[in-house]
Design an enzyme around this catalytic site. Structure first.
Site, PDB file in Angstrom:
ATOM      1  N   MET A 160      15.602   2.305   6.932  1.00  0.00           N
ATOM      2  CA  MET A 160      15.907   1.849   5.579  1.00  0.00           C
ATOM      3  C   MET A 160      17.012   2.742   5.033  1.00  0.00           C
ATOM      4  SD  MET A 160      13.239   1.272   2.422  1.00  0.00           S
ATOM      5  CE  MET A 160      12.447   2.865   2.650  1.00  0.00           C
ATOM      6  N   TYR A 441       9.930  11.192  -1.901  1.00  0.00           N
ATOM      7  CA  TYR A 441      10.593   9.989  -1.401  1.00  0.00           C
ATOM      8  C   TYR A 441       9.802   8.712  -1.688  1.00  0.00           C
ATOM      9  CZ  TYR A 441       8.204  10.909   3.205  1.00  0.00           C
ATOM     10  OH  TYR A 441       7.342  11.159   4.230  1.00  0.00           O
ATOM     11  N   GLU A 442      10.474   7.579  -1.429  1.00  0.00           N
ATOM     12  CA  GLU A 442       9.970   6.245  -1.783  1.00  0.00           C
ATOM     13  C   GLU A 442       9.684   6.117  -3.274  1.00  0.00           C
ATOM     14  OE1 GLU A 442      10.348   3.926   0.167  1.00  0.00           O
ATOM     15  OE2 GLU A 442      10.726   5.134   1.928  1.00  0.00           O
ATOM     16  N   GLY A 443      10.538   6.720  -4.073  1.00  0.00           N
ATOM     17  CA  GLY A 443      10.353   6.726  -5.514  1.00  0.00           C
ATOM     18  C   GLY A 443       9.537   7.941  -5.899  1.00  0.00           C
TER      19      GLY A 443
END
Length: 593
Positions: A160, A441-443
């Site tokens: 990603m 990470y991932e928000g």
């Protein structure tokens, strides 16, 4: 050494998260309890016997960039191929592309065990599974036919690509550009950073999902498109063709997860191919890429939450084992010979029980979220809406509370080890170093709090969260009605924590609806933790009420009581921060000028 807690995982799935009811109702199709147990047992064996022994190897060696190629730690390539030979990569993937389409609950349970063995190793497959989901839902039939079978099998991996040096969480300002070509392809130019497993030696091909902007795209997030950009182009017969114009420029030197290569990726500088520009293929529609990527990101947030659970469990296991063996002083009431094991000292026991409570609470929250995801796919109409709203509500809590718990529990684990915990050879420090990335990470967890307060609480005009709190109150009432002495003050403490949750919820809903966004966001992180603690208390109580037939009911009730009487008092202070903290924050910000 880590040992996968298969029995505890199975118990939480079946008796707390909702899998038992789903199996009994037929909501999960032909899946039976015997198959569930077999999958969990084998996943646990693989994590314990094959992944965990290589965790320290990966931490000490790390991945290395040598002559433009990434070399992974000793034994990891073979480990990965053993992993895909077991069929684990396609656990939840569509059957038409070689997957097993099993429930998400089984996927997250297995991922917990693999992450506990080595979070750095498990990151690679996690990204591939997310890329499979995004491509399956939004890709063209031609792209799916070409790429999904080999990604589902694990023969190829996926990534990603979002972040850029100037664009972290604010994707609206990304600069990577895409140019249309007459043949329907695109050329991608730009730089991406922090790309997990962006380059490695596990597989022959790597399939990158890349966010980029077309020249005539609208400004901001409305102008982002998503492209599939393979490391090697694929010929019509499925064989690998020319090298695409992309490469790994460098690897980040990180605090933890050393075995996982975190890459800076360069697209379209002319290093490979006859024309500058990495060849990409549009996924979904132009300028609608962020919606496609969020398919991958939402489940990735739950997967990151599982990393927090995994690290917490591994750190707890290590700390308990050390505390049983390490002798020091004489604990009150110790009658044995010589010094007592430190687990006999009240403060150490309190620390270990706190670690265990946060671990099991995080596990239950995350599994309940996965159950909601499964049920959202299993039913239709208003029932589907209900479960989709439940998974939406639980996702930011599962991601944030669990990853915060992973950091806190790993830190407590070092404390239990004392000075030896600060020494790398004991392995306790690795858990804290690895865990620290997960709240980022991932928000970030702060972004999760914003999402929870501004987007998830207002679902169905607040009716869903109010109904959820009512369900939790029913658990407290069931504890009271059970009349079991072992629960102590659990029912009253649950009531108090849920009163705090309800009051904070109503205040935030009113603040957001009334346009007081700054005031609401000032307390969002405190609210997120409040919700997680209240859920922890309720879910541990639900587990204590369950009759699993394994003879551990008294242990579960004892941990539930400890949690209620030692941890839940924090909810009152958190509610006060939510309701009354905004004014002091606004005034004190001048100190930061």
């Amino acid at each position: 050494m880590y040992k996968a807690p298969v029995d505890e995982i199975a118990f939480t799935l079946k008796h707390v998260a909702g899998m038992g009811e789903a199996l009994d109702s037929g909501a999960l199709g032909d899946l039976g309890e015997d198959l569930v147990d077999a999958i969990l047992s084998e996943a646990g064996r693989f994590a314990t016997d094959e992944v965990a022994p290589l965790g320290d190897v990966g931490d000490k060696q790390g991945s290395r960039l040598v002559d433009g190629k990434v070399e992974t730690p000793d034994g990891w390539r073979d480990l990965y191929h053993n992993w895909i030979a077991g069929g684990w990569n396609g656990l939840t993937a569509p059957e038409e592309f070689g997957g097993q389409k099993l429930p998400h609950m089984l996927h997250v349970a297995a991922m917990e065990m693999w992450n506990a063995g080595s979070m750095a190793f498990a990151l690679g497959p996690t990204l591939t599974m997310g890329a499979v989901e995004a491509l399956e839902k939004h890709g063209s039939e031609a792209l799916k036919a070409t790429y999904l079978p080999k990604m589902v099998s694990g023969e190829w991996t996926g990534t990603m690509n979002l972040t850029e040096p100037h664009a972290g969480s604010d994707l609206g300002v990304l600069k990577t550009r895409a140019e249309r070509r007459d043949d329907g392809t695109y050329r991608i130019f730009g730089q991406k950073i922090f790309i997990t497993w962006g380059e490695h030696d596990f597989t022959d091909n790597i399939v990158h999902l890349v966010l980029a902007r077309l020249p005539d795209a609208p400004a901001g997030t409305r102008g982002i498109s998503l492209f599939l950009v393979p490391k090697f182009l694929v010929n019509a017969d499925g064989s690998l063709g020319e090298r695409n114009d992309l490469f790994c420029h460098s690897l980040e030197h990180k605090l933890g997860i050393h075995g996982s290569p975190t890459c800076t990726m360069i697209y379209g500088d002319g290093r490979f191919g006859t024309e500058k520009g990495a060849i990409g293929y549009l996924i979904g529609e132009e300028n609608r890429g962020l919606a496609c990527m969020f398919t991958m990101m939402n489940n990735a947030r739950l997967a990151v939450g599982m990393q927090g659970v995994a690290i917490a469990d591994a750190a707890t296991q290590k700390a308990i084992a050390f505390a049983r063996e390490r002798t020091q002083g004489k604990a009150p009431g110790w009658t044995g010979q010589g010094m007592s094991p430190i687990i006999e000292h009240p403060d150490v026991a309190r620390t270990l029980l706190t670690m265990k409570a946060l671990t099991q609470g995080s596990r239950a929250i995350s599994y309940a979220c996965a159950h909601a995801v499964d049920m959202g796919h299993a039913v239709e109409g208003e029932k589907a809406k209900f479960w989709q709203e439940r998974s939406s509500l639980l996702t930011p809590i599962a991601k944030s509370f669990s990853t915060d718990a992973g950091v806190d529990v790993a830190s407590m684990g070092i404390q239990v080890h004392g000075g030896m915990g600060f020494i790398e050879e004991t392995g306790a420090a690795r858990y804290l170093r690895d865990a620290r990335i997960a709240p980022i990470y991932e928000g970030t967890n702060g972004i999760q709090a914003i999402d929870l307060v501004t987007r998830k609480l207002p679902l169905s005009d607040g009716a869903h969260v109010r109904g959820f709190i009512a369900e939790l109150r029913a658990i407290a009432e069931a504890v009271r009605a059970s009349n079991r002495d072992g629960f102590g003050e659990t029912a009253a403490r649950l009531d108090a924590s849920l009163d705090d949750l309800a009051a904070a919820t109503e205040w935030l809903i009113a603040a957001v609806a009334g346009g007081k966004l700054a005031e609401a966001l000032a307390g969002a992180t405190a609210y997120q933790r409040l919700f997680g603690l209240a859920l922890t208390g309720a879910y541990l109580a639900k587990g204590g009420l369950a009759e699993a037939g394994d003879g551990r009911e008294n242990q579960r009730i004892a941990l539930c009581r400890f949690t209620a009487e030692n941890l839940l008092a924090e909810t009152a202070a958190l509610k006060d921060r939510v309701v009354n903290g905004a004014d002091s924050l606004a005034v004190a910000r001048a100190v930061l000028a």
